[in-house]
Scaffold this motif. Structure first.
Motif, short mmCIF file in Angstrom:
data_model
loop_
_atom_site.label_atom_id
_atom_site.label_comp_id
_atom_site.label_asym_id
_atom_site.label_seq_id
_atom_site.Cartn_x
_atom_site.Cartn_y
_atom_site.Cartn_z
N ASP A 58 3.99 47.99 -6.68
CA ASP A 58 4.25 49.42 -6.70
C ASP A 58 5.69 49.72 -6.27
OD1 ASP A 58 1.65 49.75 -7.53
OD2 ASP A 58 0.92 50.49 -5.60
N SER A 59 6.18 48.99 -5.29
CA SER A 59 7.55 49.16 -4.83
C SER A 59 8.55 48.78 -5.92
CB SER A 59 7.77 48.32 -3.57
OG SER A 59 9.08 48.46 -3.10
N VAL A 60 8.26 47.71 -6.64
CA VAL A 60 9.12 47.28 -7.75
C VAL A 60 9.19 48.39 -8.80
CG1 VAL A 60 9.30 45.69 -9.71
CG2 VAL A 60 8.78 44.80 -7.45
N LEU A 61 8.03 48.91 -9.18
CA LEU A 61 8.00 49.96 -10.21
C LEU A 61 8.75 51.21 -9.76
CD1 LEU A 61 4.34 49.58 -11.48
CD2 LEU A 61 6.45 48.83 -12.60
N GLU A 62 8.59 51.60 -8.49
CA GLU A 62 9.32 52.76 -7.97
C GLU A 62 10.82 52.51 -8.00
OE1 GLU A 62 7.88 53.83 -4.13
OE2 GLU A 62 5.90 54.39 -4.89
N SER A 63 11.24 51.33 -7.61
CA SER A 63 12.67 51.01 -7.60
C SER A 63 13.25 51.00 -9.00
CB SER A 63 12.91 49.65 -6.95
OG SER A 63 12.60 49.70 -5.58
N ILE A 64 12.52 50.42 -9.94
CA ILE A 64 12.99 50.37 -11.33
C ILE A 64 13.07 51.77 -11.91
CG2 ILE A 64 12.36 49.69 -13.68
CD1 ILE A 64 11.31 47.07 -12.46
N ASN A 65 12.03 52.56 -11.71
CA ASN A 65 12.03 53.92 -12.25
C ASN A 65 13.10 54.78 -11.60
OD1 ASN A 65 9.98 53.49 -14.09
ND2 ASN A 65 8.39 53.98 -12.61
N GLY A 66 13.32 54.61 -10.30
CA GLY A 66 14.35 55.37 -9.60
C GLY A 66 15.75 54.99 -10.05
N SER A 67 15.98 53.69 -10.27
CA SER A 67 17.31 53.26 -10.69
C SER A 67 17.56 53.64 -12.14
CB SER A 67 17.48 51.75 -10.50
OG SER A 67 16.64 51.02 -11.36
N ARG A 68 16.51 53.66 -12.94
CA ARG A 68 16.66 54.02 -14.35
C ARG A 68 16.94 55.51 -14.50
NH1 ARG A 68 11.37 54.10 -17.05
NH2 ARG A 68 11.44 56.20 -16.27
N ASP A 69 16.23 56.32 -13.74
CA ASP A 69 16.35 57.77 -13.87
C ASP A 69 17.45 58.36 -13.00
OD1 ASP A 69 14.19 57.63 -15.58
OD2 ASP A 69 12.73 58.13 -14.02
N GLY A 70 17.90 57.59 -12.01
CA GLY A 70 18.87 58.12 -11.08
C GLY A 70 18.27 59.14 -10.15
N VAL A 71 16.95 59.05 -9.96
CA VAL A 71 16.21 60.01 -9.15
C VAL A 71 15.51 59.27 -8.05
CG1 VAL A 71 14.31 61.65 -9.18
CG2 VAL A 71 15.84 61.50 -11.13
N ASP A 72 15.45 59.87 -6.89
CA ASP A 72 14.71 59.30 -5.78
C ASP A 72 13.23 59.28 -6.15
OD1 ASP A 72 13.36 58.71 -3.43
OD2 ASP A 72 14.66 59.95 -2.18
N PRO A 73 12.60 58.07 -6.16
CA PRO A 73 11.18 58.01 -6.54
C PRO A 73 10.28 58.83 -5.63
CG PRO A 73 12.12 55.81 -6.40
CD PRO A 73 13.14 56.78 -5.89
N GLY A 74 10.75 59.18 -4.43
CA GLY A 74 9.96 59.98 -3.51
C GLY A 74 10.01 61.46 -3.81
N GLU A 75 10.95 61.88 -4.63
CA GLU A 75 11.07 63.30 -4.95
C GLU A 75 9.96 63.70 -5.91
OE1 GLU A 75 14.86 64.23 -6.60
OE2 GLU A 75 15.94 63.60 -4.82
N GLU A 76 9.35 64.87 -5.66
CA GLU A 76 8.29 65.34 -6.54
C GLU A 76 8.84 66.00 -7.79
OE1 GLU A 76 4.81 66.74 -5.13
OE2 GLU A 76 4.76 65.39 -3.45
N ASP A 77 9.99 66.64 -7.67
CA ASP A 77 10.60 67.29 -8.81
C ASP A 77 11.76 66.44 -9.31
OD1 ASP A 77 8.89 69.45 -8.65
OD2 ASP A 77 10.21 70.52 -7.25
N GLY A 78 11.74 66.09 -10.56
CA GLY A 78 12.80 65.29 -11.15
C GLY A 78 13.87 66.17 -11.76
N PRO A 79 14.81 65.59 -12.48
CA PRO A 79 15.90 66.34 -13.08
C PRO A 79 15.46 67.19 -14.28
CG PRO A 79 16.03 64.04 -13.73
CD PRO A 79 14.92 64.17 -12.72
N TRP A 80 14.22 67.04 -14.70
CA TRP A 80 13.74 67.77 -15.87
C TRP A 80 13.30 69.09 -15.45
CZ3 TRP A 80 12.18 63.31 -13.80
CH2 TRP A 80 11.02 63.32 -13.05
#
Length: 80
Positions: A58-80
């Motif tokens: 789960d940590s790997v997936l959060e890190s990958i998604n956060g680095s890909r999107d440039g968004v903190d995986p802990g944030e509930e609201d993304g850039p969209w």
């Protein structure tokens, strides 16, 4: 957000850019002597793999998604 380019998996510091894919389901082969039952395969480049617990996966997936999107995986609201 963890701004590191590495993540700890099975006591190994793995660079995120080496990760090719992450298993969605835990390993099950049914062999009596298998030591990887219930762990998740994290496939790296050059046909290498490391094995992760559910929390590590789960940590790997959060890190990958956060680095890909440039968004903190802990944030509930993304850039969209």
């Amino acid at each position: 957000m963890n701004n590191s380019i590495t993540i700890l998996i099975d006591d190994k510091h793995v660079p995120l850019y080496r990760i090719m894919w992450v298993a969605d389901t835990p390993h099950f082969c049914g062999e009596e002597d298998c030591t990887r039952e219930g762990q998740y395969e994290v496939r790296l480049e050059l046909d290498e793999s490391v094995w992760a617990s559910r929390a590590e996966r789960d940590s790997v997936l959060e890190s990958i998604n956060g680095s890909r999107d440039g968004v903190d995986p802990g944030e509930e609201d993304g850039p969209w």
